[in-house]
Design a protein around this motif. Structure first.
Motif, PDB file in Angstrom:
ATOM      1  N   HIS A  48      -8.752  -9.987 -57.935  1.00 29.10           N
ATOM      2  CA  HIS A  48     -10.163  -9.739 -57.608  1.00 29.10           C
ATOM      3  C   HIS A  48     -10.598 -10.466 -56.340  1.00 29.10           C
ATOM      4  O   HIS A  48     -11.737 -10.288 -55.887  1.00 29.10           O
ATOM      5  CB  HIS A  48     -11.060 -10.167 -58.771  1.00 29.10           C
ATOM      6  CG  HIS A  48     -11.096 -11.645 -59.018  1.00 29.10           C
ATOM      7  ND1 HIS A  48     -10.033 -12.330 -59.560  1.00 29.10           N
ATOM      8  CD2 HIS A  48     -12.060 -12.578 -58.780  1.00 29.10           C
ATOM      9  CE1 HIS A  48     -10.343 -13.609 -59.669  1.00 29.10           C
ATOM     10  NE2 HIS A  48     -11.570 -13.796 -59.206  1.00 29.10           N
ATOM     11  N   THR A  62     -14.942 -11.548 -53.229  1.00 27.14           N
ATOM     12  CA  THR A  62     -14.913 -10.379 -54.096  1.00 27.14           C
ATOM     13  C   THR A  62     -15.505  -9.206 -53.331  1.00 27.14           C
ATOM     14  O   THR A  62     -16.356  -9.384 -52.443  1.00 27.14           O
ATOM     15  CB  THR A  62     -15.718 -10.612 -55.382  1.00 27.14           C
ATOM     16  OG1 THR A  62     -17.114 -10.783 -55.050  1.00 27.14           O
ATOM     17  CG2 THR A  62     -15.229 -11.852 -56.120  1.00 27.14           C
ATOM     18  N   LEU A  64     -16.887  -6.074 -54.936  1.00 28.63           N
ATOM     19  CA  LEU A  64     -17.198  -5.299 -56.134  1.00 28.63           C
ATOM     20  C   LEU A  64     -18.323  -4.291 -55.911  1.00 28.63           C
ATOM     21  O   LEU A  64     -18.709  -3.594 -56.847  1.00 28.63           O
ATOM     22  CB  LEU A  64     -17.578  -6.247 -57.283  1.00 28.63           C
ATOM     23  CG  LEU A  64     -16.502  -7.281 -57.664  1.00 28.63           C
ATOM     24  CD1 LEU A  64     -17.067  -8.293 -58.649  1.00 28.63           C
ATOM     25  CD2 LEU A  64     -15.281  -6.590 -58.235  1.00 28.63           C
ATOM     26  N   ARG A  66     -21.446  -5.031 -55.242  1.00 30.20           N
ATOM     27  CA  ARG A  66     -22.721  -5.511 -55.763  1.00 30.20           C
ATOM     28  C   ARG A  66     -23.821  -5.364 -54.707  1.00 30.20           C
ATOM     29  O   ARG A  66     -23.555  -5.324 -53.502  1.00 30.20           O
ATOM     30  CB  ARG A  66     -22.614  -6.970 -56.183  1.00 30.20           C
ATOM     31  CG  ARG A  66     -21.552  -7.260 -57.244  1.00 30.20           C
ATOM     32  CD  ARG A  66     -21.946  -6.662 -58.588  1.00 30.20           C
ATOM     33  NE  ARG A  66     -21.149  -7.227 -59.675  1.00 30.20           N
ATOM     34  CZ  ARG A  66     -20.255  -6.557 -60.375  1.00 30.20           C
ATOM     35  NH1 ARG A  66     -20.032  -5.271 -60.110  1.00 30.20           N
ATOM     36  NH2 ARG A  66     -19.579  -7.147 -61.347  1.00 30.20           N
ATOM     37  N   LEU A 120     -14.250 -16.217 -62.277  1.00 26.84           N
ATOM     38  CA  LEU A 120     -15.352 -15.247 -62.296  1.00 26.84           C
ATOM     39  C   LEU A 120     -14.864 -13.923 -61.722  1.00 26.84           C
ATOM     40  O   LEU A 120     -15.029 -13.626 -60.534  1.00 26.84           O
ATOM     41  CB  LEU A 120     -16.552 -15.779 -61.522  1.00 26.84           C
ATOM     42  CG  LEU A 120     -17.232 -17.017 -62.117  1.00 26.84           C
ATOM     43  CD1 LEU A 120     -18.370 -17.486 -61.228  1.00 26.84           C
ATOM     44  CD2 LEU A 120     -17.738 -16.727 -63.533  1.00 26.84           C
ATOM     45  N   ILE A 121     -14.288 -13.111 -62.589  1.00 23.19           N
ATOM     46  CA  ILE A 121     -13.717 -11.830 -62.160  1.00 23.19           C
ATOM     47  C   ILE A 121     -14.801 -10.779 -61.968  1.00 23.19           C
ATOM     48  O   ILE A 121     -14.694  -9.903 -61.107  1.00 23.19           O
ATOM     49  CB  ILE A 121     -12.678 -11.355 -63.199  1.00 23.19           C
ATOM     50  CG1 ILE A 121     -11.525 -12.361 -63.282  1.00 23.19           C
ATOM     51  CG2 ILE A 121     -12.140  -9.974 -62.850  1.00 23.19           C
ATOM     52  CD1 ILE A 121     -10.530 -12.052 -64.377  1.00 23.19           C
ATOM     53  N   GLU A 122     -15.878 -10.859 -62.753  1.00 25.26           N
ATOM     54  CA  GLU A 122     -16.958  -9.876 -62.678  1.00 25.26           C
ATOM     55  C   GLU A 122     -18.304 -10.600 -62.495  1.00 25.26           C
ATOM     56  O   GLU A 122     -19.174 -10.537 -63.374  1.00 25.26           O
ATOM     57  CB  GLU A 122     -16.987  -9.022 -63.943  1.00 25.26           C
ATOM     58  CG  GLU A 122     -15.819  -8.065 -64.080  1.00 25.26           C
ATOM     59  CD  GLU A 122     -15.957  -6.860 -63.165  1.00 25.26           C
ATOM     60  OE1 GLU A 122     -17.077  -6.590 -62.689  1.00 25.26           O
ATOM     61  OE2 GLU A 122     -14.931  -6.185 -62.934  1.00 25.26           O
ATOM     62  N   PRO A 123     -18.506 -11.303 -61.383  1.00 28.10           N
ATOM     63  CA  PRO A 123     -19.788 -11.986 -61.176  1.00 28.10           C
ATOM     64  C   PRO A 123     -20.920 -10.989 -60.973  1.00 28.10           C
ATOM     65  O   PRO A 123     -20.694  -9.816 -60.655  1.00 28.10           O
ATOM     66  CB  PRO A 123     -19.540 -12.799 -59.907  1.00 28.10           C
ATOM     67  CG  PRO A 123     -18.485 -12.029 -59.169  1.00 28.10           C
ATOM     68  CD  PRO A 123     -17.595 -11.446 -60.232  1.00 28.10           C
ATOM     69  N   ALA A 124     -22.133 -11.469 -61.163  1.00 26.37           N
ATOM     70  CA  ALA A 124     -23.308 -10.607 -61.032  1.00 26.37           C
ATOM     71  C   ALA A 124     -23.591 -10.232 -59.588  1.00 26.37           C
ATOM     72  O   ALA A 124     -24.284  -9.250 -59.323  1.00 26.37           O
ATOM     73  CB  ALA A 124     -24.521 -11.311 -61.637  1.00 26.37           C
ATOM     74  N   ASP A 126     -21.607 -10.165 -55.478  1.00 27.07           N
ATOM     75  CA  ASP A 126     -20.375 -10.424 -54.745  1.00 27.07           C
ATOM     76  C   ASP A 126     -20.439 -11.830 -54.174  1.00 27.07           C
ATOM     77  O   ASP A 126     -21.521 -12.323 -53.794  1.00 27.07           O
ATOM     78  CB  ASP A 126     -20.195  -9.392 -53.633  1.00 27.07           C
ATOM     79  CG  ASP A 126     -19.411  -8.175 -54.095  1.00 27.07           C
ATOM     80  OD1 ASP A 126     -18.370  -8.370 -54.746  1.00 27.07           O
ATOM     81  OD2 ASP A 126     -19.830  -7.044 -53.804  1.00 27.07           O
ATOM     82  N   GLY A 361     -22.618 -15.787 -63.313  1.00 21.61           N
ATOM     83  CA  GLY A 361     -22.157 -14.876 -64.354  1.00 21.61           C
ATOM     84  C   GLY A 361     -23.270 -14.110 -65.012  1.00 21.61           C
ATOM     85  O   GLY A 361     -23.018 -13.139 -65.737  1.00 21.61           O
TER      86      GLY A 361
END
Length: 365
Positions: A48, A62, A64, A66, A120-124, A126, A361
């Motif tokens: 990630h 990251t 992702l 976001r 923290l693979i899926e933080p709220a 980026d 998170g």
């Protein structure tokens, strides 16, 4: 990506042990390469994270998609070691501490960041993590500055956090700093016939008197009160024990609140010392608190701690200059930074990790 064989740090032991491990990997300014090698080896297996190394500055980010991006940074260098490594874990006044170079400034903060970057693979939001070299030395070597010049695309974000020691409280913005050299002139003569010359050191007396009498201001900026400072930090003059000196230099440091620019600070110094020769030898803009930014407000709410001013200059000013609101947040008492008995309360490491983990998170928008 690492350029030399390097063992990864053990992240399973937690942030307190990682702090000790990072500190024991000595990295005095200019000697950070192997530590950064080990950070690369530690993080390169995490899918990630995109790793980008520029010299001895490492970025991990990251991607992702976001809606918002936060930059979280810390420097990996320390001031020189003075018989204060390896780190010792000891109880002082009933409080559990890690004692040793870098524990406060600022490897405890870096340890928390590295651990969270991995976990923290899926933080709220980026996140762009930055760990940079040469913060403790001349600005022209500062890894964050050099990265910003080489890769401005990495400095895109809605909010930034610098892990400088704040006792795991939030310190907004920072004072700016200007250093000047003020010179008085005289006329050389043999000290046995002093009346023939003019003593430049004696002529500096009014400069020292003005400094001693100066009352630093306390200035409110966006709800935080910054305390200024104006001090002589050095003085030189004279060439021999039997010669009346023809030149004296007083080195002056002005720490100014972020309500004014460096140009305005220099103008103030010229008002005070303009009758003598002045040379500006260093200047750095301050940073306004930036606490009115939406993410900053959410950050304070999540941590449930008050915001305080940062009196010293930090690299939050670099983010502020790029239009990114930035705060200081990290474990360690800044009064312990650079001390030979440098030490961090381990509870502050845990508190910093808990605060960042909960905020990153959770819902931050």
């Amino acid at each position: 990506m690492s350029t030399t064989a390097a063992l990864p740090f053990d992240l399973t032991a937690g942030s307190i042990q990682l702090t000790q491990d990072l500190c024991d990997e000595a990295s005095v300014s200019g000697g950070e390469a192997h530590l950064v090698d080990r950070l690369v080896a530690t993080l390169e297996g995490f899918e990630h994270l995109e790793l980008i190394r520029h010299g001895n500055t490492l970025t991990a980010r990251t991607n992702l998609g976001r809606a918002q991006r936060v930059i979280i940074a810390g420097h990996v260098d320390t001031v020189p070691i003075n018989n204060n490594l390896p780190v010792q874990r000891v109880e002082i006044d009933g409080i559990d501490h890690l004692v040793g170079r870098g524990t406060v400034d600022m490897k405890a903060g870096v340890a928390v960041q590295v651990l969270l970057a991995a976990e923290l693979i899926e933080p709220a939001v980026d996140i762009t993590w930055m760990w940079y070299d040469n913060e403790e030395v001349s600005s022209d070597l500062n890894g964050l500055r050099l990265l910003a010049e080489a890769r401005p695309d990495l400095f895109v974000g809605d909010f930034a956090i610098l892990g400088e020691p704040t006792r795991s409280e939030v310190e907004g913005g920072c004072n700016g700093t200007v250093r000047i050299e003020v010179r008085t002139r005289g006329k050389r003569a043999h000290s046995a016939r002093a009346w023939v010359g003019e003593n430049a050191i004696h002529a500096a007396a009014p400069i020292l008197a003005a400094l001693a009498a100066y009352e630093p201001q306390q200035i409110e900026v966006e709800g935080l009160v910054y305390r200024e400072g104006l001090n002589a930090v050095g003085i030189t003059g004279g060439i021999a024990g039997n010669v009346i000196p023809d030149e004296c230099m007083v080195h002056i440091n002005y720490r100014f609140a972020p309500n004014k620019s460096a140009d305005e600070a220099i103008a103030h110094l010229e008002e005070l010392f303009g009758q003598w020769d002045i040379t500006v030898v260093d200047r750095a803009e301050g940073a306004r608190p930036g606490l009115d930014a939406p993410l900053a407000k959410r950050f304070l709410e999540a941590l449930n701690v008050p915001a305080l001013p940062k009196y010293g200059w930090t690299d939050v000013a670099r983010f502020s200059a790029l239009g990114i609101p930035a705060v200081n947040y990290g474990p360690g008492d800044p009064l312990r930074a650079h001390a030979d008995d440098e030490r961090v309360d381990v509870a502050e490491i845990t508190a910093c990790e808990r605060g960042l983990r909960a905020w990153l998170g959770g819902k931050t928008r």
